[in-house]
Enzyme design. Structure first.
Site, PDB file in Angstrom:
ATOM      1  N   ASP A  19     -42.072  -2.949  17.998  1.00  0.00           N
ATOM      2  CA  ASP A  19     -40.799  -3.608  18.271  1.00  0.00           C
ATOM      3  C   ASP A  19     -41.020  -4.873  19.082  1.00  0.00           C
ATOM      4  O   ASP A  19     -41.457  -4.819  20.231  1.00  0.00           O
ATOM      5  CB  ASP A  19     -39.875  -2.655  19.047  1.00  0.00           C
ATOM      6  CG  ASP A  19     -39.156  -1.695  18.114  1.00  0.00           C
ATOM      7  OD1 ASP A  19     -38.927  -2.055  16.945  1.00  0.00           O
ATOM      8  OD2 ASP A  19     -38.818  -0.588  18.569  1.00  0.00           O
ATOM      9  N   ASP A 159     -34.201   3.383  12.318  1.00  0.00           N
ATOM     10  CA  ASP A 159     -34.778   3.113  13.640  1.00  0.00           C
ATOM     11  C   ASP A 159     -33.694   3.262  14.698  1.00  0.00           C
ATOM     12  O   ASP A 159     -32.686   2.559  14.649  1.00  0.00           O
ATOM     13  CB  ASP A 159     -35.331   1.672  13.619  1.00  0.00           C
ATOM     14  CG  ASP A 159     -36.080   1.285  14.886  1.00  0.00           C
ATOM     15  OD1 ASP A 159     -36.201   2.106  15.800  1.00  0.00           O
ATOM     16  OD2 ASP A 159     -36.542   0.124  14.945  1.00  0.00           O
TER      17      ASP A 159
END
Ligand code: ZN
Length: 216
Positions: A19, A159
């Site tokens: 991320d 996610d």
């Protein structure tokens, strides 16, 4: 970080999801290309780089050079989304597109044939440990239906808030790539956490081609 990633892989994770946040598009700062490059020799697992940044075009070459295999960008952050997806492919990576919880699936109609994956955010991006937003289940199912209707083969990734209590619904809705952060890395046995989460996913959708993904 390397030890934790390897522990999750021992538990069945096959993809490492990274991320990347810039403090502008999302209210947090995380890793850049140097960390991806540093982590690259640790494992041969696919590196799935999720860019939550403005000016993605400027950084795509660096992330590709650092060892990314897949690079995903946000529909909301890319004015010239088609061009950005092509740029990712030109740099030898598989392109993905991401939508936030408030962004409808319809905004992706013109790019679904250009992407390797569509990532549905099931929390608002920026921080780990948030509660799963259930409206994302409908979006996952909608994407699976569109894929079938149009004969496309992008994969559906989810996610945010993927954990033991949500994973069954997520895979039944049609997601195949499950990103898990807190559910895997919190607590002291990362390998067991990954294994149990994957087991719960497989039990809910035995026919699905699931892949365990860990967020680094
Ligand atoms: Zn992510």
């Amino acid at each position: 970080m390397a030890d934790n990633v390897l522990a999750a892989i021992r538990g069945g994770a096959t993809i490492v999801h990274l991320d990347v946040m810039d403090g502008h598009f999302v209210p947090n700062l995380t890793i850049g290309p140097p960390i991806v490059k540093w982590l690259r020799p640790v494992t041969e697992a696919t590196f799935d780089v999720h860019l939550m940044i403005e000016n993605a075009d400027q950084f795509i070459p660096d992330f590709a050079a650092a060892g990314a295999n897949w690079i995903s960008v946000h529909q909301e952050a890319c004015v010239h989304l088609n061009r950005t997806l092509e740029l990712i492919r030109e740099h030898g990576c598989k392109p993905g597109v991401v939508i936030n919880p408030a962004t409808p699936v319809e905004t992706l109609t013109e790019v679904l044939d250009l992407v390797n994956l569509v990532l549905v955010m099931s929390v608002n991006p920026g921080f780990g440990g948030q509660k799963f937003i259930r409206g994302s289940l409908r979006k996952i199912a909608h994407l699976a239906k569109l894929r079938e209707e149009r004969g496309l083969n992008f994969r559906i990734e989810v996610d945010g808030g993927v954990a033991k209590d949500t994973v069954a619904d997520v895979v039944r809705a049609g997601a195949e790539l499950l990103v898990a952060g807190s559910a895997v890395f919190d607590g002291h046995d990362i390998t067991a956490n990954a294994r149990n989460l994957l087991k719960a996913a497989q039990a809910a959708a035995p026919e699905s081609k699931l892949a365990g993904v860990v967020r680094a």
